[in-house]
Design an enzyme around this catalytic site. Structure first.
Site, mmCIF file in Angstrom:
data_model
loop_
_atom_site.group_PDB
_atom_site.id
_atom_site.type_symbol
_atom_site.label_atom_id
_atom_site.label_comp_id
_atom_site.label_asym_id
_atom_site.label_seq_id
_atom_site.Cartn_x
_atom_site.Cartn_y
_atom_site.Cartn_z
ATOM 1 N N LEU A 105 0.820 -1.219 0.000
ATOM 2 C CA LEU A 105 0.000 0.000 0.000
ATOM 3 C C LEU A 105 0.856 1.272 0.000
ATOM 4 C CD1 LEU A 105 -2.767 -1.296 2.460
ATOM 5 C CD2 LEU A 105 -2.874 -1.179 -0.035
ATOM 6 N N GLY A 106 2.124 1.126 -0.346
ATOM 7 C CA GLY A 106 2.952 2.303 -0.623
ATOM 8 C C GLY A 106 3.498 3.033 0.592
ATOM 9 N N SER A 107 3.654 2.333 1.724
ATOM 10 C CA SER A 107 4.122 3.054 2.911
ATOM 11 C C SER A 107 5.560 3.559 2.738
ATOM 12 C CB SER A 107 3.993 2.200 4.175
ATOM 13 O OG SER A 107 4.849 1.098 4.079
ATOM 14 N N SER A 108 6.412 2.816 2.018
ATOM 15 C CA SER A 108 7.805 3.268 1.915
ATOM 16 C C SER A 108 7.917 4.513 1.030
ATOM 17 C CB SER A 108 8.735 2.147 1.448
ATOM 18 O OG SER A 108 8.388 1.735 0.157
ATOM 19 N N ALA A 109 7.184 4.544 -0.077
ATOM 20 C CA ALA A 109 7.235 5.751 -0.929
ATOM 21 C C ALA A 109 6.596 6.936 -0.202
ATOM 22 C CB ALA A 109 6.533 5.501 -2.259
ATOM 23 N N ASP A 151 4.896 4.172 -7.347
ATOM 24 C CA ASP A 151 4.611 4.403 -5.912
ATOM 25 C C ASP A 151 5.013 5.824 -5.509
ATOM 26 O OD1 ASP A 151 4.189 1.702 -6.170
ATOM 27 O OD2 ASP A 151 5.248 1.136 -4.346
#
Ligand code: MEV
Length: 322
Positions: A105-109, A151
């Site tokens: 769900l794109g937490s790092s980006a 992302d």
């Protein structure tokens, strides 16, 4: 004190195929990562992120060369050092994530976008969004090798985007058709994006022309999906999601837990379901008539999802917080 936040993402269509230059459709997930930078009380660079269990205290110099899960953070600090001559200094960085971590769900980006904007503002640098995008992409490169950039783009620009490597992300108007909900089911299985991407690319090169038909089909799907969103055609969207899931499975990105959730959702009344993000674990997105949402969500939980929620999409990209 300076704070910034950025949204997570749901890839609606085209993950993996986007890595080899095909289009993808992505929306910002209205759940955010918040990064707060404040003065350090000592001579250390401190990072606190209770959600992922990180508590780091190092010299500012050391913050430029961290390894493992923190290597992307160092990539961001180096980016600002090289591009703007900003030397790392003692500071306190607090991270709060409303986005499930390692769940596709794109937490790092979202972290890299929010950190970059906050870090630039802390140093009095007036960055534009394209620079935040470049910084975030550096971090994603360190984290998983060959990111398409989808992302980072959605974390930075927000809303909904038609994204293709090498093109400017194009804003598109994506709404969940009336009377329907988009549900996210987290498998709870953390996976390495790098490994899944390598597996899919490996299969693509092994199968040559056979796989290029799969990529062509995925590209066509994105066009059909844009039309279906425009016409508010939920049944067609469901068909397209199911078909996209089949293509991702063909390329080796699915897994037993994903298929279990997808089939449970469909048999409980969803009109379509597919993995979102890299696959193997991560999350599944499900399009469901409002009236069936409760039943579908209960069935999906029973089939093994650790977290199931209704997704709101299309929120703002990275921004400073007052
Ligand atoms: C990961 O969120 C999406 C992938 O397509 C990888 C990428 O585009 O960088 C699997």
């Amino acid at each position: 004190m300076i704070a910034a936040s950025a949204p997570g993402k749901v890839i609606l269509f085209g993950e993996h195929f986007v890595v080899k230059g095909r289009p993808s459709l992505v929306s910002a997930l209205c759940k955010r990562v918040h990064v707060k930078i404040s003065k350090s009380e000592d001579d250390r660079f401190t990072l606190l992120s209770p959600r992922i269990g990180v508590s780091l205290r190092v010299t500012p110099q050391r913050a430029m060369s961290l390894g493992g899960k923190l290597a992307p953070l160092s990539a961001l600090i180096r980016f600002f050092h090289e591009k703007f001559g900003v030397k790392p200094e003692p500071m306190r960085v607090e991270v709060e994530s409303g986005i499930p971590v390692g769940a596709g769900l794109g937490s790092s980006a979202a972290f890299s976008a929010a950190f970059s904007l906050a870090y630039a503002a802390w140093h009095g640098i007036d960055v534009d969004l394209d620079t935040v995008m470049s910084a975030s992409l550096e971090a994603e490169r360190v984290a998983h090798g060959k990111p398409s950039g989808v992302d980072s783009a959605i974390a930075v620009y927000g809303g909904s985007l038609l994204y293709r490597v090498g093109n400017r992300p194009e804003r598109v108007d994506i709404r969940i058709p009336e009377g329907y909900k988009l549900v996210v089911a987290n498998t709870g299985v953390e996976r390495s994006t790098r490994e899944v991407v390598e597996r899919v690319l490996g299969r693509a090169s092994l199968l040559g022309r056979a796989s290029s038909y799969v990529y062509d089909a995925a590209e066509e799907l994105v066009k059909l999906a844009l039309e279906a969103f425009k016409g508010g055609d939920a049944l067609l969207l469901g068909e397209l999601m199911d078909f996209n899931q089949g293509l991702l499975n063909a390329m080796g990105a699915s897994s037993l837990i994903i298929e279990r959730i997808v089939f449970a959702a469909r048999s409980a009344g969803a009109v379509g379901a597919k993995l979102t993000g890299a696959g193997w674990g991560g999350s599944v997105i499900i399009l469901v008539p409002e009236a069936e949402a409760g039943r579908v969500m209960a069935e999906v939980s029973r089939s093994g999802a650790v977290e199931v929620f209704e997704a709101n999409i299309g929120c703002e990209g990275v921004q400073l917080e007052r």
